[in-house]
Design a protein around this motif. Structure first.
Motif, short mmCIF file in Angstrom:
data_model
loop_
_atom_site.label_atom_id
_atom_site.label_comp_id
_atom_site.label_asym_id
_atom_site.label_seq_id
_atom_site.Cartn_x
_atom_site.Cartn_y
_atom_site.Cartn_z
N SER A 23 -22.89 38.94 28.86
CA SER A 23 -22.45 39.47 27.56
C SER A 23 -21.11 38.87 27.15
O SER A 23 -20.91 38.52 25.98
N GLU A 24 -20.19 38.76 28.11
CA GLU A 24 -18.88 38.19 27.80
C GLU A 24 -19.01 36.73 27.36
O GLU A 24 -18.40 36.30 26.38
N ILE A 25 -19.81 35.97 28.10
CA ILE A 25 -19.93 34.54 27.80
C ILE A 25 -20.72 34.31 26.51
O ILE A 25 -20.29 33.56 25.62
N ALA A 26 -21.89 34.93 26.40
CA ALA A 26 -22.73 34.71 25.22
C ALA A 26 -22.05 35.23 23.95
O ALA A 26 -22.07 34.57 22.90
N GLY A 27 -21.44 36.42 24.04
CA GLY A 27 -20.74 36.95 22.88
C GLY A 27 -19.56 36.07 22.48
O GLY A 27 -19.34 35.81 21.29
N GLY A 28 -18.82 35.58 23.47
CA GLY A 28 -17.69 34.70 23.18
C GLY A 28 -18.12 33.38 22.58
O GLY A 28 -17.46 32.85 21.68
N LEU A 29 -19.22 32.83 23.06
CA LEU A 29 -19.73 31.59 22.48
C LEU A 29 -20.16 31.81 21.03
O LEU A 29 -19.86 31.01 20.14
N ALA A 30 -20.88 32.91 20.78
CA ALA A 30 -21.34 33.20 19.42
C ALA A 30 -20.16 33.38 18.48
O ALA A 30 -20.20 32.93 17.32
#
Length: 413
Positions: free
Chosen positions: A163-170
């Motif tokens: 969640s941290e990585i995907a949300g940050g990328l988005a």
């Protein structure tokens, strides 16, 4: 094209030659490249490099004509009677889907890499067509995108990091591509949607068949806000083989792959392998060394040269062209007394009393340094405020007595 007879149908193929025994539903496709590619998406299984090569060489319509006239492998003829490209297009439209083929503005250019050999290995086979459901323009959605994949049986740690990585990328404008499965895939899609980002789910079955069923609501939301993608027509069932071949699309659609959590033998490692063969960067998130759920990630880091990824900024850095990305800023850390001192300075500073004073000879005895060296070091420490002269001796200065809490970037390297 002439009407079929009761026994053997006769039509005219794309090359103008008569074609016998043509199933009625396939006749229009012999003169229409788009319909022919729709037909091929049902006739050939995903990843059929021979079918991709034939279509690339002569075109989809002529290749289809070869199949219906008995030329080519038997495997392409087993589904002829049930193939109806016009009906498949109608089914797709009924669920808000569409067909995307090479040459369309929406066709992702990265898929062409699947037709290029990787060293001594055969090409992986580009899809002959893609079935897309959702408002996202596919080529733009994956123009700058990351594959975020991992274990279906993700741990709480794996889902949190995903969640941290995907949300940050988005949030950085990076598209998030995954497979729509339980665990890491679902967490990646949810995180991208939660911040208003773009996400694409690549499915092993038709875009009208959400799988797994427990993720139906999530995949329905992806279809409303992003895109569902498959290389098989509506109604097609997901199979183990199609899941494995689906992974090559996830790798080819994106600029790099991040494996968040994966066991020693995991489908996510297949996606990483496909990305490596396409010369795309691969990152892996480390986990607890005792966790079997992270054994595959540790294997990528130890044996295959994957880049260690711990946050969205590092994942974004992984995707950037070589030399184009600014280094990820080091996290701020608490400043401690004596930070930055060389070994001699540290030994003298640690020997300075907080109260009272110590002479240079005593300091030399305490530190094991020569008196002349202690004199030189004390001069430097005095300039920095770490040492203060008091009478004939020295004590610890105020610079070394500041309470902790101030922060500065951590040293790199």
């Amino acid at each position: 094209m002439s009407a079929p007879g009761a026994g053997s149908a006769t039509g005219v193929g794309a090359g103008g030659a008569p074609v016998r025994h043509v199933p009625p539903a396939l006749r229009p496709a012999l003169d229409d490249e788009r319909l022919a590619r729709a037909a091929w998406s049902r006739l050939a299984e995903p990843g059929d490099a021979a079918a991709a090569a034939l279509v690339a060489e002569v075109g989809a319509a002529l290749a289809l004509e070869a199949v219906v006239t008995g030329r080519g492998p038997q495997r392409w003829r087993t589904r002829l009677e049930e193939t109806d490209p016009a009906a498949d297009l109608a089914r797709a439209r009924a669920v808000g889907g569409r067909l995307v083929v090479p040459g369309d503005e929406e066709w992702p250019e990265g898929l062409h890499d699947l037709d290029r050999p990787a060293g001594t290995e055969r090409p992986q086979g580009a899809p002959l067509a893609l079935w897309v459901r959702g408002p996202a323009h596919l080529a733009r959605a994956v123009h700058r995108a990351a594959a975020v994949v991992g274990s279906r049986a993700a741990s709480a740690y794996g889902e949190h990091v995903t969640s941290e990585i995907a949300g940050g990328l988005a949030e950085r404008g990076v598209g998030v591509v995954s497979g729509g499965a339980h665990g890491v895939d679902a967490a990646a899609h949810r995180a991208a949607l939660a911040v208003g980002g773009t996400t694409v789910a690549v499915l092993a079955g038709g875009v009208d068949r959400p799988y797994p069923a427990a993720n139906s609501a999530l995949l329905a939301r992806v279809a409303r806000e992003g895109a569902l993608v498959s290389e098989v027509p509506c109604g097609s069932a997901p199979t183990r083989w199609r899941f494995l071949e689906r992974n090559r699309l996830i790798a080819a659609l994106t600029a790099g792959t991040v494996v968040v959590e994966a066991a020693w033998r995991s489908g996510a490692l297949s996606t990483a392998d496909r990305a490596e063969r396409l010369l795309r960067p691969v990152g892996a998130v480390p986990g607890p060394v005792t966790s079997a759920a992270s054994a595959g990630c540790h294997r990528l880091l130890r044996e295959r040269g994957a880049v260690c990824v711990t946050c969205a900024a590092e994942a974004a850095e992984l995707l950037a062209p070589l030399g184009a990305a600014a280094p990820v800023p080091a996290p701020a850390v608490e400043v401690r007394p004596f930070d930055g001192l060389d070994p001699h300075e540290l030994r003298v500073a640690e020997s300075l009393p907080r109260r009272g004073a110590a002479g240079t000879e005593r300091l030399a005895g305490d530190t094991g340094l020569e008196v002349a060296v202690v004199h030189a070091v004390l001069g430097r420490l005095e300039l920095a405020g770490t040492a203060v002269r008091e009478g004939t001796g020295w004590r610890l200065g105020s610079a070394a007595l500041r309470p902790p809490g101030s922060r500065r970037p951590a040293p790199r390297g």
